[in-house]
Scaffold this motif. Structure first.
Motif, PDB file in Angstrom:
ATOM      1  N   PRO A  36       0.836  -1.198   0.000  1.00 45.25           N
ATOM      2  CA  PRO A  36       0.000   0.000   0.000  1.00 45.25           C
ATOM      3  C   PRO A  36       0.873   1.251   0.000  1.00 45.25           C
ATOM      4  CG  PRO A  36       0.051  -0.979   2.185  1.00 45.25           C
ATOM      5  CD  PRO A  36       0.784  -1.925   1.287  1.00 45.25           C
ATOM      6  N   ALA A  37       0.368   2.321  -0.594  1.00 39.11           N
ATOM      7  CA  ALA A  37       1.090   3.590  -0.591  1.00 39.11           C
ATOM      8  C   ALA A  37       1.152   4.097   0.842  1.00 39.11           C
ATOM      9  CB  ALA A  37       0.378   4.593  -1.489  1.00 39.11           C
ATOM     10  N   PRO A  38       2.328   4.403   1.344  1.00 38.96           N
ATOM     11  CA  PRO A  38       2.454   4.883   2.734  1.00 38.96           C
ATOM     12  C   PRO A  38       2.121   6.363   2.827  1.00 38.96           C
ATOM     13  CG  PRO A  38       4.598   4.852   1.701  1.00 38.96           C
ATOM     14  CD  PRO A  38       3.619   4.386   0.652  1.00 38.96           C
ATOM     15  N   ASP A  39       2.005   6.832   4.054  1.00 41.22           N
ATOM     16  CA  ASP A  39       1.877   8.266   4.274  1.00 41.22           C
ATOM     17  C   ASP A  39       3.142   8.964   3.790  1.00 41.22           C
ATOM     18  OD1 ASP A  39      -0.564   7.884   5.418  1.00 41.22           O
ATOM     19  OD2 ASP A  39       0.189   7.902   7.488  1.00 41.22           O
ATOM     20  N   ARG A  40       3.026  10.296   3.615  1.00 35.97           N
ATOM     21  CA  ARG A  40       4.185  11.074   3.203  1.00 35.97           C
ATOM     22  C   ARG A  40       4.519  12.106   4.265  1.00 35.97           C
ATOM     23  NH1 ARG A  40       6.075  10.311  -2.247  1.00 35.97           N
ATOM     24  NH2 ARG A  40       4.822   8.613  -3.092  1.00 35.97           N
ATOM     25  N   THR A  41       5.791  12.423   4.386  1.00 37.71           N
ATOM     26  CA  THR A  41       6.213  13.523   5.261  1.00 37.71           C
ATOM     27  C   THR A  41       5.925  14.839   4.543  1.00 37.71           C
ATOM     28  OG1 THR A  41       8.413  13.722   4.334  1.00 37.71           O
ATOM     29  CG2 THR A  41       8.130  12.080   6.051  1.00 37.71           C
ATOM     30  N   ALA A  42       6.194  15.932   5.267  1.00 38.06           N
ATOM     31  CA  ALA A  42       5.988  17.256   4.672  1.00 38.06           C
ATOM     32  C   ALA A  42       6.837  17.423   3.409  1.00 38.06           C
ATOM     33  CB  ALA A  42       6.331  18.347   5.680  1.00 38.06           C
ATOM     34  N   ALA A  43       7.986  16.755   3.394  1.00 39.15           N
ATOM     35  CA  ALA A  43       8.889  16.869   2.248  1.00 39.15           C
ATOM     36  C   ALA A  43       8.553  15.853   1.164  1.00 39.15           C
ATOM     37  CB  ALA A  43      10.325  16.674   2.702  1.00 39.15           C
ATOM     38  N   ASN A  44       7.383  15.202   1.289  1.00 39.68           N
ATOM     39  CA  ASN A  44       6.927  14.210   0.318  1.00 39.68           C
ATOM     40  C   ASN A  44       7.733  12.913   0.347  1.00 39.68           C
ATOM     41  OD1 ASN A  44       5.036  13.438  -1.619  1.00 39.68           O
ATOM     42  ND2 ASN A  44       6.428  13.938  -3.299  1.00 39.68           N
ATOM     43  N   TYR A  45       8.380  12.645   1.462  1.00 44.91           N
ATOM     44  CA  TYR A  45       9.103  11.385   1.618  1.00 44.91           C
ATOM     45  C   TYR A  45       8.140  10.314   2.103  1.00 44.91           C
ATOM     46  CZ  TYR A  45      13.576  13.916   1.387  1.00 44.91           C
ATOM     47  OH  TYR A  45      14.647  14.678   1.002  1.00 44.91           O
ATOM     48  N   ARG A  46       8.299   9.080   1.603  1.00 40.95           N
ATOM     49  CA  ARG A  46       7.474   7.969   2.072  1.00 40.95           C
ATOM     50  C   ARG A  46       7.815   7.650   3.530  1.00 40.95           C
ATOM     51  NH1 ARG A  46       8.542   7.139  -3.122  1.00 40.95           N
ATOM     52  NH2 ARG A  46       6.905   6.339  -4.496  1.00 40.95           N
ATOM     53  N   SER A  47       6.763   7.398   4.325  1.00 40.97           N
ATOM     54  CA  SER A  47       6.959   7.126   5.750  1.00 40.97           C
ATOM     55  C   SER A  47       6.292   5.796   6.118  1.00 40.97           C
ATOM     56  CB  SER A  47       6.335   8.274   6.535  1.00 40.97           C
ATOM     57  OG  SER A  47       6.435   8.015   7.919  1.00 40.97           O
ATOM     58  N   TYR A  48       7.120   4.810   6.435  1.00 42.96           N
ATOM     59  CA  TYR A  48       6.600   3.461   6.660  1.00 42.96           C
ATOM     60  C   TYR A  48       6.466   3.107   8.128  1.00 42.96           C
ATOM     61  CZ  TYR A  48       7.727   2.823   1.727  1.00 42.96           C
ATOM     62  OH  TYR A  48       7.787   2.945   0.368  1.00 42.96           O
ATOM     63  N   GLY A  49       5.517   2.230   8.419  1.00 40.15           N
ATOM     64  CA  GLY A  49       5.335   1.719   9.769  1.00 40.15           C
ATOM     65  C   GLY A  49       5.633   0.220   9.814  1.00 40.15           C
ATOM     66  N   ASP A  50       5.320  -0.371  10.942  1.00 40.06           N
ATOM     67  CA  ASP A  50       5.643  -1.765  11.139  1.00 40.06           C
ATOM     68  C   ASP A  50       4.824  -2.696  10.247  1.00 40.06           C
ATOM     69  OD1 ASP A  50       7.680  -2.735  12.907  1.00 40.06           O
ATOM     70  OD2 ASP A  50       6.141  -4.179  13.546  1.00 40.06           O
ATOM     71  N   ALA A  51       3.588  -2.292   9.941  1.00 40.93           N
ATOM     72  CA  ALA A  51       2.754  -3.121   9.070  1.00 40.93           C
ATOM     73  C   ALA A  51       3.383  -3.226   7.680  1.00 40.93           C
ATOM     74  CB  ALA A  51       1.352  -2.526   8.973  1.00 40.93           C
ATOM     75  N   HIS A  52       3.937  -2.110   7.217  1.00 40.62           N
ATOM     76  CA  HIS A  52       4.619  -2.142   5.921  1.00 40.62           C
ATOM     77  C   HIS A  52       5.820  -3.076   5.963  1.00 40.62           C
ATOM     78  CE1 HIS A  52       2.523   1.821   5.410  1.00 40.62           C
ATOM     79  NE2 HIS A  52       2.363   1.345   4.203  1.00 40.62           N
ATOM     80  N   ARG A  53       6.565  -2.963   7.057  1.00 35.82           N
ATOM     81  CA  ARG A  53       7.769  -3.770   7.186  1.00 35.82           C
ATOM     82  C   ARG A  53       7.437  -5.253   7.115  1.00 35.82           C
ATOM     83  NH1 ARG A  53       9.508  -6.743   9.877  1.00 35.82           N
ATOM     84  NH2 ARG A  53       8.086  -6.446  11.621  1.00 35.82           N
ATOM     85  N   SER A  54       6.405  -5.670   7.848  1.00 37.11           N
ATOM     86  CA  SER A  54       6.133  -7.103   7.870  1.00 37.11           C
ATOM     87  C   SER A  54       5.503  -7.573   6.559  1.00 37.11           C
ATOM     88  CB  SER A  54       5.296  -7.480   9.089  1.00 37.11           C
ATOM     89  OG  SER A  54       3.969  -7.071   8.914  1.00 37.11           O
ATOM     90  N   ARG A  55       4.732  -6.690   5.941  1.00 34.67           N
ATOM     91  CA  ARG A  55       4.176  -7.068   4.635  1.00 34.67           C
ATOM     92  C   ARG A  55       5.297  -7.230   3.604  1.00 34.67           C
ATOM     93  NH1 ARG A  55      -1.243  -6.540   2.818  1.00 34.67           N
ATOM     94  NH2 ARG A  55      -1.466  -6.498   0.541  1.00 34.67           N
ATOM     95  N   LEU A  56       6.237  -6.317   3.635  1.00 33.30           N
ATOM     96  CA  LEU A  56       7.356  -6.422   2.697  1.00 33.30           C
ATOM     97  C   LEU A  56       8.202  -7.666   2.978  1.00 33.30           C
ATOM     98  CD1 LEU A  56       9.046  -5.381   0.369  1.00 33.30           C
ATOM     99  CD2 LEU A  56      10.156  -3.777   1.936  1.00 33.30           C
ATOM    100  N   SER A  57       8.382  -7.985   4.247  1.00 32.39           N
ATOM    101  CA  SER A  57       9.129  -9.204   4.584  1.00 32.39           C
ATOM    102  C   SER A  57       8.429 -10.437   4.032  1.00 32.39           C
ATOM    103  CB  SER A  57       9.267  -9.342   6.097  1.00 32.39           C
ATOM    104  OG  SER A  57      10.027  -8.271   6.609  1.00 32.39           O
ATOM    105  N   PHE A  58       7.113 -10.436   4.150  1.00 33.78           N
ATOM    106  CA  PHE A  58       6.309 -11.529   3.603  1.00 33.78           C
ATOM    107  C   PHE A  58       6.557 -11.661   2.098  1.00 33.78           C
ATOM    108  CE2 PHE A  58       2.607 -13.402   1.670  1.00 33.78           C
ATOM    109  CZ  PHE A  58       2.092 -14.305   2.587  1.00 33.78           C
TER     110      PHE A  58
END
Lengths: 136, 136
Positions: free
Chosen positions: B27-49
DNA sequence: ATGCACCCTGTAGCAACTACAGGGTCAAGC
DNA sequence: GCTTGACCCTGTAGTTGCTACAGGGTGCAT
């Protein structure tokens, strides 16, 4: 013979034959008055060489080198042996790697006891590398 | 965490992470003010999968199905088992096929007696399928 | 203020084909 | 003599799973 017949006798897709010509693996054949490609026996055997080598998993570039060798009968044969030996080693490495994969997949499958996805051991195992017996 | 850190902790190329997002696997993650992708733990485990499944040789489409399953905890787990079992069968078929290939390559290599290409047994064997012991 | 590491989008490349679209050619049958 | 169908042509775009830029913006330390 025309491309359709060459395709049939060598078991090669017509598009693939034209592709091999485009990338210079097969020489461009003569054309008929209607601009149809006209192949002879030399083309047939060269294409058979290519197909057989591809079936054995040689890359196009490896085949190019092998063809260069066979086009120049005076060259040293050791190069062909080196290419084939290196390829054999790759195949053996791939077999070993797939063996590890099979072991791990075997460990993963068949754990399903008909429940719902929330309790699925298969999905759990895919998400969790740490329980794998081997590195991959 | 930013994409560089996610890349490090999962051992995934940054370009690959963006690619997975583009094809809808992550899924597309949230973005910081500078438009950088900001990932959480759910992203990490999904990517590991995803990475673990890819290492096991599952295709992107198979992984998509597996992820759909795990996203919906109420669904029947049997589907995951079927995908994994089918994949295991493919791996076993591939191992068997590579075994035949290895046998044939073994037959071909090592025949070089240091002559010239015109007498090369390796090149000869590649051009002549009829002497192969097996179908491939 | 300037260097550097990091991030962004968008596009093009890789291998080895495969699949069209949009046309031309040729022989057989009516 | 005209149509039907099988065959052929070129050129381009799609496939899988990434990877590699180009050309730019951001953030922090010196």
């Amino acid at each position: 013979m025309k491309i359709g017949e060459l395709s049939r006798v060598t078991g090669t897709n017509i598009e693939t034959i034209r592709y091999y010509e485009r990338i210079g693996l097969l020489p461009a054949p003569d054309r008929t008055a209607a601009n149809y490609r006209s192949y002879g026996d030399a083309h047939r055997s060269r294409l058979s060489f290519v197909r057989h080598s591809r079936e054995l998993g040689f890359t196009i570039e490896e085949i190019r080198s092998l063809l260069d060798l066979s086009d120049d009968p005076a060259r040293d044969c050791g190069e062909a042996d080196r290419i084939a030996t290196a390829h054999l080693e790759q195949v053996e490495a791939k077999i070993a790697q797939l063996g590890l994969l099979r072991d791990e997949l075997t460990r993963i499958v068949g754990r399903c006891r008909g429940g719902v996805a929330a309790d699925c051991r298969v999905i759990e195992a895919l998400g969790d590398h740490s329980r794998c017996g081997s590195q991959h």
